[in-house]
Design a protein around this motif. Structure first.
Motif, PDB file in Angstrom:
ATOM      1  N   ARG A 123     -23.922 -30.263  -2.753  1.00 47.81           N
ATOM      2  CA  ARG A 123     -22.927 -29.843  -1.764  1.00 47.81           C
ATOM      3  C   ARG A 123     -23.297 -28.462  -1.210  1.00 47.81           C
ATOM      4  O   ARG A 123     -22.609 -27.475  -1.459  1.00 47.81           O
ATOM      5  CB  ARG A 123     -21.535 -29.786  -2.409  1.00 47.81           C
ATOM      6  N   PRO A 124     -24.403 -28.355  -0.489  1.00 50.36           N
ATOM      7  CA  PRO A 124     -24.842 -27.042  -0.007  1.00 50.36           C
ATOM      8  C   PRO A 124     -23.905 -26.467   1.048  1.00 50.36           C
ATOM      9  O   PRO A 124     -23.301 -27.196   1.825  1.00 50.36           O
ATOM     10  CB  PRO A 124     -26.219 -27.340   0.592  1.00 50.36           C
ATOM     11  N   SER A 125     -23.774 -25.150   1.030  1.00 47.43           N
ATOM     12  CA  SER A 125     -23.011 -24.443   2.069  1.00 47.43           C
ATOM     13  C   SER A 125     -23.559 -23.023   2.166  1.00 47.43           C
ATOM     14  O   SER A 125     -24.150 -22.501   1.217  1.00 47.43           O
ATOM     15  CB  SER A 125     -21.515 -24.413   1.735  1.00 47.43           C
ATOM     16  N   SER A 126     -23.350 -22.390   3.292  1.00 49.53           N
ATOM     17  CA  SER A 126     -23.852 -21.026   3.488  1.00 49.53           C
ATOM     18  C   SER A 126     -23.172 -20.044   2.539  1.00 49.53           C
ATOM     19  O   SER A 126     -23.809 -19.115   2.023  1.00 49.53           O
ATOM     20  CB  SER A 126     -23.629 -20.600   4.945  1.00 49.53           C
ATOM     21  N   LYS A 127     -21.883 -20.234   2.282  1.00 49.51           N
ATOM     22  CA  LYS A 127     -21.151 -19.355   1.368  1.00 49.51           C
ATOM     23  C   LYS A 127     -21.704 -19.484  -0.058  1.00 49.51           C
ATOM     24  O   LYS A 127     -21.895 -18.484  -0.758  1.00 49.51           O
ATOM     25  CB  LYS A 127     -19.659 -19.703   1.391  1.00 49.51           C
ATOM     26  N   LEU A 128     -21.968 -20.716  -0.473  1.00 49.99           N
ATOM     27  CA  LEU A 128     -22.514 -20.953  -1.806  1.00 49.99           C
ATOM     28  C   LEU A 128     -23.885 -20.294  -1.948  1.00 49.99           C
ATOM     29  O   LEU A 128     -24.181 -19.680  -2.986  1.00 49.99           O
ATOM     30  CB  LEU A 128     -22.621 -22.456  -2.058  1.00 49.99           C
ATOM     31  N   MET A 129     -24.712 -20.405  -0.928  1.00 50.41           N
ATOM     32  CA  MET A 129     -26.052 -19.810  -1.004  1.00 50.41           C
ATOM     33  C   MET A 129     -25.989 -18.291  -1.062  1.00 50.41           C
ATOM     34  O   MET A 129     -26.817 -17.654  -1.719  1.00 50.41           O
ATOM     35  CB  MET A 129     -26.893 -20.275   0.188  1.00 50.41           C
ATOM     36  N   LEU A 130     -25.013 -17.708  -0.394  1.00 48.55           N
ATOM     37  CA  LEU A 130     -24.838 -16.257  -0.460  1.00 48.55           C
ATOM     38  C   LEU A 130     -24.491 -15.819  -1.879  1.00 48.55           C
ATOM     39  O   LEU A 130     -25.085 -14.880  -2.418  1.00 48.55           O
ATOM     40  CB  LEU A 130     -23.740 -15.822   0.518  1.00 48.55           C
ATOM     41  N   TRP A 131     -23.519 -16.516  -2.489  1.00 48.41           N
ATOM     42  CA  TRP A 131     -23.149 -16.170  -3.867  1.00 48.41           C
ATOM     43  C   TRP A 131     -24.289 -16.465  -4.832  1.00 48.41           C
ATOM     44  O   TRP A 131     -24.461 -15.764  -5.839  1.00 48.41           O
ATOM     45  CB  TRP A 131     -21.890 -16.938  -4.267  1.00 48.41           C
ATOM     46  N   HIS A 132     -25.055 -17.482  -4.524  1.00 47.98           N
ATOM     47  CA  HIS A 132     -26.211 -17.808  -5.371  1.00 47.98           C
ATOM     48  C   HIS A 132     -27.216 -16.658  -5.358  1.00 47.98           C
ATOM     49  O   HIS A 132     -27.777 -16.297  -6.404  1.00 47.98           O
ATOM     50  CB  HIS A 132     -26.866 -19.089  -4.876  1.00 47.98           C
ATOM     51  N   ALA A 133     -27.439 -16.061  -4.204  1.00 50.55           N
ATOM     52  CA  ALA A 133     -28.353 -14.916  -4.098  1.00 50.55           C
ATOM     53  C   ALA A 133     -27.833 -13.737  -4.910  1.00 50.55           C
ATOM     54  O   ALA A 133     -28.614 -13.024  -5.568  1.00 50.55           O
ATOM     55  CB  ALA A 133     -28.525 -14.529  -2.634  1.00 50.55           C
ATOM     56  N   VAL A 134     -26.521 -13.527  -4.906  1.00 53.58           N
ATOM     57  CA  VAL A 134     -25.923 -12.427  -5.673  1.00 53.58           C
ATOM     58  C   VAL A 134     -26.088 -12.659  -7.173  1.00 53.58           C
ATOM     59  O   VAL A 134     -26.465 -11.749  -7.919  1.00 53.58           O
ATOM     60  CB  VAL A 134     -24.426 -12.273  -5.307  1.00 53.58           C
ATOM     61  N   ILE A 135     -25.823 -13.887  -7.622  1.00 54.35           N
ATOM     62  CA  ILE A 135     -25.965 -14.203  -9.048  1.00 54.35           C
ATOM     63  C   ILE A 135     -27.419 -14.071  -9.482  1.00 54.35           C
ATOM     64  O   ILE A 135     -27.725 -13.566 -10.574  1.00 54.35           O
ATOM     65  CB  ILE A 135     -25.436 -15.622  -9.336  1.00 54.35           C
ATOM     66  N   LEU A 136     -28.335 -14.503  -8.629  1.00 54.21           N
ATOM     67  CA  LEU A 136     -29.758 -14.340  -8.927  1.00 54.21           C
ATOM     68  C   LEU A 136     -30.120 -12.864  -9.098  1.00 54.21           C
ATOM     69  O   LEU A 136     -30.856 -12.496 -10.020  1.00 54.21           O
ATOM     70  CB  LEU A 136     -30.599 -14.942  -7.799  1.00 54.21           C
ATOM     71  N   LEU A 137     -29.607 -12.018  -8.218  1.00 47.74           N
ATOM     72  CA  LEU A 137     -29.873 -10.588  -8.312  1.00 47.74           C
ATOM     73  C   LEU A 137     -29.347 -10.028  -9.626  1.00 47.74           C
ATOM     74  O   LEU A 137     -30.045  -9.269 -10.319  1.00 47.74           O
ATOM     75  CB  LEU A 137     -29.235  -9.853  -7.133  1.00 47.74           C
ATOM     76  N   LEU A 138     -28.110 -10.392  -9.991  1.00 49.47           N
ATOM     77  CA  LEU A 138     -27.520  -9.894 -11.228  1.00 49.47           C
ATOM     78  C   LEU A 138     -28.338 -10.332 -12.438  1.00 49.47           C
ATOM     79  O   LEU A 138     -28.625  -9.526 -13.335  1.00 49.47           O
ATOM     80  CB  LEU A 138     -26.073 -10.391 -11.361  1.00 49.47           C
ATOM     81  N   ALA A 139     -28.725 -11.610 -12.479  1.00 45.26           N
ATOM     82  CA  ALA A 139     -29.542 -12.102 -13.593  1.00 45.26           C
ATOM     83  C   ALA A 139     -30.891 -11.386 -13.634  1.00 45.26           C
ATOM     84  O   ALA A 139     -31.399 -11.041 -14.709  1.00 45.26           O
ATOM     85  CB  ALA A 139     -29.743 -13.611 -13.469  1.00 45.26           C
ATOM     86  N   PHE A 140     -31.448 -11.143 -12.467  1.00 44.48           N
ATOM     87  CA  PHE A 140     -32.751 -10.475 -12.344  1.00 44.48           C
ATOM     88  C   PHE A 140     -32.703  -9.057 -12.899  1.00 44.48           C
ATOM     89  O   PHE A 140     -33.684  -8.566 -13.465  1.00 44.48           O
ATOM     90  CB  PHE A 140     -33.151 -10.458 -10.865  1.00 44.48           C
ATOM     91  N   THR A 141     -31.557  -8.385 -12.732  1.00 44.50           N
ATOM     92  CA  THR A 141     -31.429  -7.008 -13.223  1.00 44.50           C
ATOM     93  C   THR A 141     -31.139  -6.943 -14.720  1.00 44.50           C
ATOM     94  O   THR A 141     -31.324  -5.897 -15.332  1.00 44.50           O
ATOM     95  CB  THR A 141     -30.295  -6.263 -12.490  1.00 44.50           C
ATOM     96  N   VAL A 142     -30.671  -8.048 -15.295  1.00 46.70           N
ATOM     97  CA  VAL A 142     -30.254  -8.047 -16.699  1.00 46.70           C
ATOM     98  C   VAL A 142     -31.386  -8.409 -17.645  1.00 46.70           C
ATOM     99  O   VAL A 142     -31.486  -7.860 -18.742  1.00 46.70           O
ATOM    100  CB  VAL A 142     -29.051  -9.010 -16.900  1.00 46.70           C
ATOM    101  N   ARG A 143     -32.255  -9.343 -17.245  1.00 46.92           N
ATOM    102  CA  ARG A 143     -33.366  -9.724 -18.135  1.00 46.92           C
ATOM    103  C   ARG A 143     -34.545 -10.209 -17.305  1.00 46.92           C
ATOM    104  O   ARG A 143     -34.382 -10.896 -16.304  1.00 46.92           O
ATOM    105  CB  ARG A 143     -32.934 -10.812 -19.129  1.00 46.92           C
ATOM    106  N   TYR A 144     -35.748  -9.878 -17.774  1.00 43.98           N
ATOM    107  CA  TYR A 144     -36.961 -10.240 -17.060  1.00 43.98           C
ATOM    108  C   TYR A 144     -37.218 -11.742 -17.078  1.00 43.98           C
ATOM    109  O   TYR A 144     -37.992 -12.241 -16.259  1.00 43.98           O
ATOM    110  CB  TYR A 144     -38.161  -9.511 -17.662  1.00 43.98           C
ATOM    111  N   THR A 145     -36.569 -12.474 -17.972  1.00 45.51           N
ATOM    112  CA  THR A 145     -36.729 -13.933 -18.004  1.00 45.51           C
ATOM    113  C   THR A 145     -36.361 -14.563 -16.666  1.00 45.51           C
ATOM    114  O   THR A 145     -36.898 -15.612 -16.303  1.00 45.51           O
ATOM    115  CB  THR A 145     -35.853 -14.536 -19.116  1.00 45.51           C
ATOM    116  N   ALA A 146     -35.466 -13.930 -15.928  1.00 50.31           N
ATOM    117  CA  ALA A 146     -34.988 -14.495 -14.659  1.00 50.31           C
ATOM    118  C   ALA A 146     -36.040 -14.457 -13.565  1.00 50.31           C
ATOM    119  O   ALA A 146     -35.765 -14.887 -12.441  1.00 50.31           O
ATOM    120  CB  ALA A 146     -33.736 -13.752 -14.194  1.00 50.31           C
ATOM    121  N   VAL A 147     -37.233 -13.976 -13.869  1.00 50.87           N
ATOM    122  CA  VAL A 147     -38.247 -13.832 -12.823  1.00 50.87           C
ATOM    123  C   VAL A 147     -38.666 -15.178 -12.227  1.00 50.87           C
ATOM    124  O   VAL A 147     -39.069 -15.252 -11.064  1.00 50.87           O
ATOM    125  CB  VAL A 147     -39.487 -13.081 -13.378  1.00 50.87           C
TER     126      VAL A 147
END
Length: 515
Positions: A164-188
């Protein structure tokens, strides 16, 4: 029925509120989650710590640093949380509820997309939310709980994006990716999977490009800022000092079993370090109990190991420079040296580092999760000051510094991982994948992609521990139950039309019409 289900047209939020089974499961789950936390905190009134990780996270939060030896995300989380309260109970409560909340979001999303049998889903929920590792990992002042929660949320969003893709979902997905990326290097490796998923979604090109651009913009901005701060504070151009040390220490596990490369044969910039490495390998070569016999933290953390010795020699005349600058000053050298050794001895690296780590992936050892506060009754002064304690002593009512339940999960992880692969292969062999509805097929394929991606990255990048593998263990357990159930039912009732319909999702005639 599982895997032949059509996604309901009703919105997810409205579906959660109006479905009687959903309301029942939510009420029961919340009560169980709260009760579990209360019992746990009675036994463990203080948080758990794993020096030096916990000390460094708190110290970076106290000094409001932008870079640290560890990823800075968790320290920033601690700093933000301290704006509201310094209570250690509140911190553990928030970490626990965030983790359980992300787990519930994942589970109900699975029910929304796949609609498993009522009692099967109830069993899956019970196994998931009653997992005793969840309160234990949430009790740590460490990034593990936060990263596990963010990883669950990232994976759940991934399932929504492919269905169920949507532009709003993709925006929040980018934010969650950023947060995970800052918390642990595994998210690379997470962004690679996310971008691939967005590219194949059934949405317009403009939405796809916007979703990918959002991910790249946030991640690149953070990386550039981090590199700039590293240059400003340490005089080096790099993203992670920790990463360079990790590459160098990992390479030494393979080189330890090689015929030593002559010092004069290596590039000039490596010679002083290489001489130390050769001398060290010669000193441990004939020991019965080698300190590097098991892939772990020896070459990274031991003060007698060559990487530590080399750094200390380089800074022997300077007693005022901080730890981060010292580590950063040699990090790029260690990264290059590690890659050089791996290129010279790839088979030994695979044999003595990758393969043992691969075995540990299926049965991850407890390591730090196996004990409370590393067996000590005291914490560092910076910890006590952060939580405004009167002294540094902590205790449990459990009466034992060992956390025995973690040893059980080493065995359970091996069973779950093996069964997951066997059942997935069996599901394919029984023609389950081909007969799946498109939604179910996408969910299964991307679950397998995430599982394989996590396995490959974990095995190659760092020594395996149970706390690092909680996220893949949680999703693997859920999908193992969902795949195993129809296989077992098809085996017990091969002639029963109900189970034949349940497993063989569409008839050959229907498949022919679709094709």
């Amino acid at each position: 029925m599982l895997f032949q289900y059509h996604i309901p047209d009703i919105l997810f939020k409205k579906w959660l509120q109006e479905d009687r089974e959903n309301r029942f499961l939510l009420i029961v789950s919340i009560n169980v989650i709260v009760a579990q936390f209360l019992v746990f905190k009675f036994l463990y009134p203080y948080p758990n710590f794993m020096p030096p990780d916990s000390n460094s996270y708190v110290d970076a939060a106290y000094n409001n640093q932008f870079i640290n030896l560890w990823p800075i995300g968790y320290s920033k989380f601690l700093r933000l949380f301290s704006c509201f309260t310094s209570s250690h109970v509140a911190l553990v409560w928030f970490q626990y509820m965030l983790l359980e909340g992300c787990l519930l979001h994942f589970l109900f999303s699975i029910r929304y997309f796949l609609d498993p049998e009522k009692w099967l889903f109830r069993i899956v929920m019970a196994i998931s939310i009653l997992n005793p590792l969840l309160p234990h990992i949430s009790n740590y002042v460490s990034s593990d709980s936060l990263f596990t929660a963010l990883s669950l949320l990232w994976f759940t969003q991934l399932l929504w994006i492919i269905n169920r893709p949507s532009s709003k979902l993709m925006l929040w997905h980018a934010v969650i990716l950023l947060l995970a990326f800052t918390v642990r290097y595994t998210a690379v490796f997470y962004p690679c999977i996310s971008v691939a998923a967005i590219l194949i979604t059934n949405t317009g090109l403009r939405n796809k490009l916007a979703g990918i651009a959002g991910i790249l913009l946030l991640l690149v901005s953070f990386i550039v800022c981090t590199v700039w701060y590293y240059h400003k504070e340490t005089g080096t151009l790099q993203y992670s000092a920790f990463g360079g040390w990790l590459v160098g220490s990992s390479a030494l596990y393979g080189y330890a079993y090689a015929n030593p490369d002559p010092v004069e044969d290596v590039p000039d910039r490596f010679r002083a370090l290489h001489q130390l490495v050769n001398n060290h390998m010669d000193s441990i070569r004939h020991l019965q109990l080698r300190p590097d016999a098991e892939v772990g933290i020896y070459y990274f953390w031991d003060w007698k190991a060559p990487l530590m010795v080399y750094m200390n020699n380089e800074w022997s005349k300077d007693t005022t420079t901080g730890v981060l600058k010292r580590w950063a000053s040699v990090s790029t050298l260690y990264a290059d040296y590690g890659r050089y050794l791996i290129s010279r001895h790839p088979w030994l690296f695979l044999q003595h580092y990758v393969w043992p780590n691969f075995i540990k992936y299926y049965a991850p050892p407890p390591k730090f999760m196996g004990g409370y506060n590393m067996g000590s009754e005291n914490v560092a002064t910076v910890i006590a000051n952060w939580f405004q304690w009167k002294d540094t002593k902590i205790h449990t009512r459990y009466g034992n510094k060992e956390i025995h339940i973690t040893k059980v999960f080493t065995i359970l992880s091996a069973i779950v991982n093996l069964l997951f692969i066997v059942c997935f292969i069996g599901f394919i062999w029984l023609d389950g994948i081909r007969r799946c509805e498109p939604t179910s097929r996408r969910v299964l394929y991307w679950t397998l992609i995430v599982w394989i991606g996590n396995m490959v990255f974990s095995v190659v990048s760092a020594p395996i521990e149970l706390r690092y593998q909680l996220f893949p263990l949680m999703i693997t357990t859920v999908f193992l139950c969902l795949i195993l159930y129809p296989i077992v039912m098809a085996g017990i009732y091969p002639q029963n039309a109900k189970w034949n319909t349940y497993f063989n999702l569409r008839t050959e005639h229907e498949l022919t019409q679709v094709n």
